[in-house]
Write a protein that holds these residues in place. Sequence first.
Motif, PDB file in Angstrom:
ATOM      1  N   PRO A  40       0.828  -1.225   0.000  1.00 17.92           N
ATOM      2  CA  PRO A  40       0.000   0.000   0.000  1.00 17.92           C
ATOM      3  C   PRO A  40       0.856   1.265   0.000  1.00 17.92           C
ATOM      4  O   PRO A  40       1.795   1.401   0.778  1.00 17.92           O
ATOM      5  CB  PRO A  40      -0.809  -0.145   1.287  1.00 17.92           C
ATOM      6  CG  PRO A  40      -0.902  -1.617   1.512  1.00 17.92           C
ATOM      7  CD  PRO A  40       0.410  -2.177   1.054  1.00 17.92           C
ATOM      8  N   GLY A  41       0.521   2.174  -0.898  1.00 18.84           N
ATOM      9  CA  GLY A  41       1.214   3.459  -0.967  1.00 18.84           C
ATOM     10  C   GLY A  41       2.574   3.421  -1.611  1.00 18.84           C
ATOM     11  O   GLY A  41       3.284   4.436  -1.626  1.00 18.84           O
ATOM     12  N   LYS A  42       2.966   2.280  -2.160  1.00 16.54           N
ATOM     13  CA  LYS A  42       4.284   2.137  -2.794  1.00 16.54           C
ATOM     14  C   LYS A  42       4.130   1.801  -4.266  1.00 16.54           C
ATOM     15  O   LYS A  42       3.083   1.346  -4.715  1.00 16.54           O
ATOM     16  CB  LYS A  42       5.085   1.017  -2.108  1.00 16.54           C
ATOM     17  CG  LYS A  42       5.228   1.182  -0.607  1.00 16.54           C
ATOM     18  CD  LYS A  42       6.071   2.386  -0.265  1.00 16.54           C
ATOM     19  CE  LYS A  42       6.291   2.475   1.253  1.00 16.54           C
ATOM     20  NZ  LYS A  42       7.054   3.684   1.626  1.00 16.54           N
ATOM     21  N   GLY A  43       5.213   2.008  -5.017  1.00 14.62           N
ATOM     22  CA  GLY A  43       5.207   1.591  -6.402  1.00 14.62           C
ATOM     23  C   GLY A  43       5.390   0.082  -6.516  1.00 14.62           C
ATOM     24  O   GLY A  43       5.967  -0.549  -5.630  1.00 14.62           O
ATOM     25  N   PRO A  44       4.907  -0.532  -7.594  1.00 14.91           N
ATOM     26  CA  PRO A  44       5.105  -1.979  -7.780  1.00 14.91           C
ATOM     27  C   PRO A  44       6.585  -2.306  -7.921  1.00 14.91           C
ATOM     28  O   PRO A  44       7.351  -1.534  -8.502  1.00 14.91           O
ATOM     29  CB  PRO A  44       4.361  -2.273  -9.085  1.00 14.91           C
ATOM     30  CG  PRO A  44       3.426  -1.111  -9.280  1.00 14.91           C
ATOM     31  CD  PRO A  44       4.113   0.064  -8.673  1.00 14.91           C
ATOM     32  N   THR A  87      -0.559  -6.610  -2.888  1.00 12.78           N
ATOM     33  CA  THR A  87      -1.281  -6.818  -4.141  1.00 12.78           C
ATOM     34  C   THR A  87      -0.290  -7.276  -5.203  1.00 12.78           C
ATOM     35  O   THR A  87       0.798  -6.709  -5.324  1.00 12.78           O
ATOM     36  CB  THR A  87      -1.984  -5.531  -4.599  1.00 12.78           C
ATOM     37  OG1 THR A  87      -2.930  -5.139  -3.585  1.00 12.78           O
ATOM     38  CG2 THR A  87      -2.744  -5.762  -5.904  1.00 12.78           C
ATOM     39  N   TYR A  88      -0.665  -8.308  -5.935  1.00 13.71           N
ATOM     40  CA  TYR A  88       0.210  -8.889  -6.951  1.00 13.71           C
ATOM     41  C   TYR A  88      -0.398  -8.655  -8.334  1.00 13.71           C
ATOM     42  O   TYR A  88      -1.596  -8.864  -8.540  1.00 13.71           O
ATOM     43  CB  TYR A  88       0.393 -10.386  -6.687  1.00 13.71           C
ATOM     44  CG  TYR A  88       1.172 -10.639  -5.419  1.00 13.71           C
ATOM     45  CD1 TYR A  88       0.547 -10.591  -4.181  1.00 13.71           C
ATOM     46  CD2 TYR A  88       2.540 -10.896  -5.461  1.00 13.71           C
ATOM     47  CE1 TYR A  88       1.271 -10.786  -3.011  1.00 13.71           C
ATOM     48  CE2 TYR A  88       3.258 -11.104  -4.295  1.00 13.71           C
ATOM     49  CZ  TYR A  88       2.615 -11.040  -3.080  1.00 13.71           C
ATOM     50  OH  TYR A  88       3.328 -11.227  -1.924  1.00 13.71           O
ATOM     51  N   PHE A  89       0.453  -8.223  -9.246  1.00 10.21           N
ATOM     52  CA  PHE A  89       0.028  -7.979 -10.625  1.00 10.21           C
ATOM     53  C   PHE A  89       0.832  -8.861 -11.572  1.00 10.21           C
ATOM     54  O   PHE A  89       2.070  -8.890 -11.503  1.00 10.21           O
ATOM     55  CB  PHE A  89       0.267  -6.524 -11.022  1.00 10.21           C
ATOM     56  CG  PHE A  89      -0.594  -5.529 -10.302  1.00 10.21           C
ATOM     57  CD1 PHE A  89      -0.134  -4.892  -9.164  1.00 10.21           C
ATOM     58  CD2 PHE A  89      -1.860  -5.223 -10.769  1.00 10.21           C
ATOM     59  CE1 PHE A  89      -0.922  -3.966  -8.494  1.00 10.21           C
ATOM     60  CE2 PHE A  89      -2.660  -4.298 -10.110  1.00 10.21           C
ATOM     61  CZ  PHE A  89      -2.187  -3.673  -8.968  1.00 10.21           C
ATOM     62  N   CYS A  90       0.142  -9.545 -12.463  1.00  6.40           N
ATOM     63  CA  CYS A  90       0.839 -10.165 -13.573  1.00  6.40           C
ATOM     64  C   CYS A  90       0.853  -9.162 -14.724  1.00  6.40           C
ATOM     65  O   CYS A  90       0.081  -8.200 -14.733  1.00  6.40           O
ATOM     66  CB  CYS A  90       0.153 -11.463 -14.000  1.00  6.40           C
ATOM     67  SG  CYS A  90      -1.532 -11.271 -14.618  1.00  6.40           S
TER      68      CYS A  90
ATOM     69  N   TYR B  89      -0.289   8.115  -9.246  1.00  3.10           N
ATOM     70  CA  TYR B  89       0.434   8.237 -10.508  1.00  3.10           C
ATOM     71  C   TYR B  89       1.833   7.667 -10.359  1.00  3.10           C
ATOM     72  O   TYR B  89       2.590   8.047  -9.464  1.00  3.10           O
ATOM     73  CB  TYR B  89       0.488   9.702 -10.952  1.00  3.10           C
ATOM     74  CG  TYR B  89      -0.848  10.181 -11.456  1.00  3.10           C
ATOM     75  CD1 TYR B  89      -1.827  10.611 -10.560  1.00  3.10           C
ATOM     76  CD2 TYR B  89      -1.150  10.174 -12.816  1.00  3.10           C
ATOM     77  CE1 TYR B  89      -3.078  11.018 -11.005  1.00  3.10           C
ATOM     78  CE2 TYR B  89      -2.393  10.589 -13.272  1.00  3.10           C
ATOM     79  CZ  TYR B  89      -3.343  11.009 -12.356  1.00  3.10           C
ATOM     80  OH  TYR B  89      -4.584  11.412 -12.819  1.00  3.10           O
ATOM     81  N   LEU B  90       2.140   6.765 -11.261  1.00  6.86           N
ATOM     82  CA  LEU B  90       3.414   6.060 -11.202  1.00  6.86           C
ATOM     83  C   LEU B  90       4.222   6.297 -12.459  1.00  6.86           C
ATOM     84  O   LEU B  90       3.691   6.243 -13.570  1.00  6.86           O
ATOM     85  CB  LEU B  90       3.181   4.556 -11.043  1.00  6.86           C
ATOM     86  CG  LEU B  90       2.620   4.137  -9.685  1.00  6.86           C
ATOM     87  CD1 LEU B  90       1.881   2.821  -9.805  1.00  6.86           C
ATOM     88  CD2 LEU B  90       3.736   4.014  -8.663  1.00  6.86           C
ATOM     89  N   CYS B  91       5.487   6.562 -12.273  1.00  3.15           N
ATOM     90  CA  CYS B  91       6.435   6.682 -13.371  1.00  3.15           C
ATOM     91  C   CYS B  91       7.281   5.401 -13.397  1.00  3.15           C
ATOM     92  O   CYS B  91       7.592   4.834 -12.331  1.00  3.15           O
ATOM     93  CB  CYS B  91       7.311   7.902 -13.162  1.00  3.15           C
ATOM     94  SG  CYS B  91       8.518   8.217 -14.466  1.00  3.15           S
ATOM     95  N   ALA B  92       7.644   4.960 -14.569  1.00  2.00           N
ATOM     96  CA  ALA B  92       8.481   3.764 -14.683  1.00  2.00           C
ATOM     97  C   ALA B  92       9.496   3.958 -15.797  1.00  2.00           C
ATOM     98  O   ALA B  92       9.301   4.783 -16.695  1.00  2.00           O
ATOM     99  CB  ALA B  92       7.625   2.533 -14.956  1.00  2.00           C
ATOM    100  N   GLY B 103       8.752   4.052  -9.935  1.00  2.00           N
ATOM    101  CA  GLY B 103       9.059   5.018  -8.903  1.00  2.00           C
ATOM    102  C   GLY B 103       8.132   4.866  -7.716  1.00  2.00           C
ATOM    103  O   GLY B 103       7.247   4.001  -7.714  1.00  2.00           O
ATOM    104  N   PRO B 104       8.296   5.723  -6.693  1.00  3.30           N
ATOM    105  CA  PRO B 104       7.496   5.614  -5.473  1.00  3.30           C
ATOM    106  C   PRO B 104       6.063   6.115  -5.630  1.00  3.30           C
ATOM    107  O   PRO B 104       5.225   5.849  -4.770  1.00  3.30           O
ATOM    108  CB  PRO B 104       8.265   6.468  -4.475  1.00  3.30           C
ATOM    109  CG  PRO B 104       8.994   7.453  -5.324  1.00  3.30           C
ATOM    110  CD  PRO B 104       9.343   6.738  -6.582  1.00  3.30           C
TER     111      PRO B 104
END
Lengths: 110, 111
Positions: A40-44, A87-90, B89-92, B103-104
């Motif tokens: 939660p609250g983090k990038g994948p 949470t897991y994403f394929c 919003y996510l940057c990659a 990114g975070p």
Amino acid sequence: QQQVKQSPQSLIVQKGGISIINCAYENTAFDYFPWYQQFPGKGPALLIAIRPDVSEKKEGRFTISFNKSAKQFSLHIMDSQPGDSATYFCAASWSDKLIFGTGTRLQVFP
Amino acid sequence: SQTIHQWPATLVQPVGSPLSLECTVEGTSNPNLYWYRQAAGRGLQLLFYSVGIGQISSEVPQNLSASRPQDRQFILSSKKLLLSDSGFYLCAWTRRTDTQYFGPGTRLTVL
């Protein structure tokens, strides 16, 4: 044809159990299949990935099983731990882009 | 090693106000860059991607735009925010190895 279908939407597993998440695709041009883990609250974050010339890849407690003829792949988490709750994403890669599944929320209870 | 930064981390904006989110990558050159939006409890929707300076591809028509003024800088903008623009919003980035590194993220709330 660009979709990646992921199931289940949510999963509850007891500590020490096996968590299994499934994904299916249609586009045979996909050539790379990663799994991402997101808290939660983090990038994948990349967890493990496989290419279609391999049927299985294992890294620690995480295994991808890949069935090219059925156009399906799955993530198995052995000895699931509360810290695996996320949470897991394929995803599937095509032409410099990733197509993501809708995600599976995993909860591991002690 | 490579690092990706996003700022701000959180943002609360009124409807109709402008938006500017920034993403920078360190430790690599000429990366592919991506902007995604993630609605609450949902998957990742690709908004824009760029294979080089000034080269932007839009995946979803909307009131957002993207720019890449420098090799390792990617900016997401809007002239007038809508309520529906709220999200994570996510940057990659990727260096043409298929694996994308995220990114975070920026949590945007439009009120």
